[in-house]
Write an enzyme that holds these catalytic residues in place. Sequence first.
Site, PDB file in Angstrom:
ATOM      1  N   HIS A 117       5.087   4.350  12.582  1.00  0.00           N
ATOM      2  CA  HIS A 117       5.288   4.362  11.131  1.00  0.00           C
ATOM      3  C   HIS A 117       6.409   5.370  10.838  1.00  0.00           C
ATOM      4  O   HIS A 117       6.210   6.572  10.960  1.00  0.00           O
ATOM      5  CB  HIS A 117       3.973   4.783  10.452  1.00  0.00           C
ATOM      6  CG  HIS A 117       4.016   4.863   8.961  1.00  0.00           C
ATOM      7  ND1 HIS A 117       3.524   3.871   8.145  1.00  0.00           N
ATOM      8  CD2 HIS A 117       4.482   5.817   8.123  1.00  0.00           C
ATOM      9  CE1 HIS A 117       3.677   4.222   6.880  1.00  0.00           C
ATOM     10  NE2 HIS A 117       4.266   5.403   6.836  1.00  0.00           N
ATOM     11  N   ASN A 147       9.634   4.222   3.141  1.00  0.00           N
ATOM     12  CA  ASN A 147       9.505   3.678   4.489  1.00  0.00           C
ATOM     13  C   ASN A 147      10.833   3.043   4.914  1.00  0.00           C
ATOM     14  O   ASN A 147      11.697   2.751   4.090  1.00  0.00           O
ATOM     15  CB  ASN A 147       8.428   2.588   4.485  1.00  0.00           C
ATOM     16  CG  ASN A 147       7.067   3.121   4.079  1.00  0.00           C
ATOM     17  OD1 ASN A 147       6.316   3.600   4.904  1.00  0.00           O
ATOM     18  ND2 ASN A 147       6.754   3.062   2.785  1.00  0.00           N
ATOM     19  N   ARG A 149       0.828  -1.209   0.000  1.00  0.00           N
ATOM     20  CA  ARG A 149       0.000   0.000   0.000  1.00  0.00           C
ATOM     21  C   ARG A 149       0.870   1.270   0.000  1.00  0.00           C
ATOM     22  O   ARG A 149       1.036   1.913  -1.019  1.00  0.00           O
ATOM     23  CB  ARG A 149      -0.941  -0.011   1.224  1.00  0.00           C
ATOM     24  CG  ARG A 149      -2.229   0.768   1.030  1.00  0.00           C
ATOM     25  CD  ARG A 149      -2.079   2.292   1.057  1.00  0.00           C
ATOM     26  NE  ARG A 149      -1.545   2.779   2.334  1.00  0.00           N
ATOM     27  CZ  ARG A 149      -1.160   4.042   2.526  1.00  0.00           C
ATOM     28  NH1 ARG A 149      -1.235   4.938   1.552  1.00  0.00           N
ATOM     29  NH2 ARG A 149      -0.675   4.416   3.687  1.00  0.00           N
ATOM     30  N   ASP A 150       1.465   1.620   1.126  1.00  0.00           N
ATOM     31  CA  ASP A 150       2.230   2.864   1.199  1.00  0.00           C
ATOM     32  C   ASP A 150       3.415   2.828   0.242  1.00  0.00           C
ATOM     33  O   ASP A 150       3.764   3.839  -0.375  1.00  0.00           O
ATOM     34  CB  ASP A 150       2.714   3.090   2.642  1.00  0.00           C
ATOM     35  CG  ASP A 150       3.241   4.498   2.869  1.00  0.00           C
ATOM     36  OD1 ASP A 150       3.036   5.367   2.001  1.00  0.00           O
ATOM     37  OD2 ASP A 150       3.874   4.739   3.912  1.00  0.00           O
ATOM     38  N   HIS A 193       9.620   6.873   8.369  1.00  0.00           N
ATOM     39  CA  HIS A 193      10.307   6.991   7.081  1.00  0.00           C
ATOM     40  C   HIS A 193      11.771   7.314   7.363  1.00  0.00           C
ATOM     41  O   HIS A 193      12.085   7.994   8.348  1.00  0.00           O
ATOM     42  CB  HIS A 193       9.661   8.083   6.224  1.00  0.00           C
ATOM     43  CG  HIS A 193       8.341   7.659   5.663  1.00  0.00           C
ATOM     44  ND1 HIS A 193       8.155   7.344   4.350  1.00  0.00           N
ATOM     45  CD2 HIS A 193       7.143   7.462   6.267  1.00  0.00           C
ATOM     46  CE1 HIS A 193       6.896   6.976   4.148  1.00  0.00           C
ATOM     47  NE2 HIS A 193       6.250   7.040   5.297  1.00  0.00           N
ATOM     48  N   CYS A 211       8.326   9.077  -2.549  1.00  0.00           N
ATOM     49  CA  CYS A 211       7.162   9.745  -3.132  1.00  0.00           C
ATOM     50  C   CYS A 211       7.429  10.183  -4.572  1.00  0.00           C
ATOM     51  O   CYS A 211       8.426  10.838  -4.850  1.00  0.00           O
ATOM     52  CB  CYS A 211       6.809  10.964  -2.287  1.00  0.00           C
ATOM     53  SG  CYS A 211       5.300  11.759  -2.810  1.00  0.00           S
TER      54      CYS A 211
END
Lengths: 316, 316
Positions: B215, B257, B23-24, B217, B248
């Site tokens: 979460h 991540n 997903r991410d 990064h 991104c």
Amino acid sequence: MPSERPLVDAAGSAVEIVEVGPRDGLQNERTLVSTAAKIAYIEALVAAGARRIEATSFVHPKRVPRMADAEEVMAGVPRGDGVRYIGLVVNERGLDRALAAGVDEVNVVVVATETFSQRNQGMSVLEGLRSFSSISARARSSGLRVTATVGASFGCPFEGEVDPAAVGALVRSCVDAGADEIALADTIGVGVPSDVARLVAEVRAVTTDLPLRFHFHNTRNTGYANALTAVALGASALDSSTGGIGGCPFAPAATGNIATEDLAYALRRSGVATGLDLAALVSAAALIGGELGIVLPALLGRAGDFPAGLSPERRL
Amino acid sequence: MPSERPLVDAAGSAVEIVEVGPRDGLQNERTLVSTAAKIAYIEALVAAGARRIEATSFVHPKRVPRMADAEEVMAGVPRGDGVRYIGLVVNERGLDRALAAGVDEVNVVVVATETFSQRNQGMSVLEGLRSFSSISARARSSGLRVTATVGASFGCPFEGEVDPAAVGALVRSCVDAGADEIALADTIGVGVPSDVARLVAEVRAVTTDLPLRFHFHNTRNTGYANALTAVALGASALDSSTGGIGGCPFAPAATGNIATEDLAYALRRSGVATGLDLAALVSAAALIGGELGIVLPALLGRAGDFPAGLSPERRL
């Protein structure tokens, strides 16, 4: 005990960053850099606040051609402002050259395991220790500070796990032989914070108040966690290279040293003083990255500082 | 208090890794990946031991075209072996789809700052909280677990520093609205371990026993230090993506991540159990890296495991 000063509780302290880009960084990059470019790089480092710089290595030029210009580099670096230059020295001949070139300190590597010592230094651990002892005595009689760097303290590429007690014993011998500072090196980048804590405990058991320095590589993405842990556990100095340069040319898989600018970012945000200017570090990294023609492993220069210069938006 | 469980003292514990690559990770890469490749990727993750996977997002396909195949992905993923699939849900329509697609859990993002909330979610923080409340009530009545992820908990790309007390207040509201788990997200990768400790203290003051997930990064190379700190401070789960995918596409500077395999390496060496197979994770990362055609930010696959499979030699 480690648990008395956890990673999260280093605010208000300070740590000295030893910039090793000109030596460990450039020695382990594929591209050759001119002497003039090395000096310009060191000038940029000094402008960014670096005050302790491992500038070069006094090793035989046939063994490490990249460091053959050690004397020329030392003749060209900016003096004053309290900047101290370290020369890596591997034998008595190298010490002669380092003394003549006017270094402020010498760094001598002893290796924690027999196989790596033989392969890298061409001598046994005990022979390496005797060599350190001779170099140390002469350097100190000339008024130079001497660091003993214990290579492969966290793991060996040939023997695997390294017994922390063996590292402690070697450190004790280096202290007896006159080391002014001990540096523990995770040469192949395998350690984690609990390894740092274990080694700090071992080393503190044999030398309570000697300055303790660490040398981390970010080979498996543990280098920054290790560095922050070392600071929290009382390390007085950390090695790093601007841009994170120093990926080994003989092992393209290996990433370089932890990056000075990323380390300085993490330390600043943790409330630990370094005296370094982050924007100027990023500039120095870009300068040497341009000379090397590589994409730097360092991330601060890509991502930008925070909160000054806000980050790009990111879709959640 | 944070200092009671420092980073170096997490041995013997366990932590759940939530794999967010499908997903991410995939949502934030430039290259489109086919539904079949997504399913093959998820199969590889399950084979590597992943048991909690954020598989897709039930968002409007015009807004995030990469996630338009949410139903097809969920229809194709392997079931059984205790694997739970999480769907990201942004509104009631998304929840309808997630319920119909058979997810095991839903994840809802609320954002800690007004500007980022407006820009990313198109609503105020309070509106976001109301939306979470509605989704949460319906999801729970359907028997699904609900996570509230607080975006930009460590810093905002528009507003800069974020007050930990404001994050704590938002968390409290999410708990009151029925969250089964809180996830604190360093969406733009600016935090350091002391920030983790501060947020843990804030959140524990408003919710003592709710599962706490993080979460991170690795945008500025602090992600792994933060993750290890969170584990030491009692976090029950960490998000990560195999390969570290998720840079991104709108901000090429941003790295993704933290990488599952690098995190799992650090945790295993720290004595923290994850249930993951490192070699199989590296294979899953290579699979998705090949689909994306990118050099993965993860380092374990390049450097090799240690001590099994010894590292390349490195000149000291």
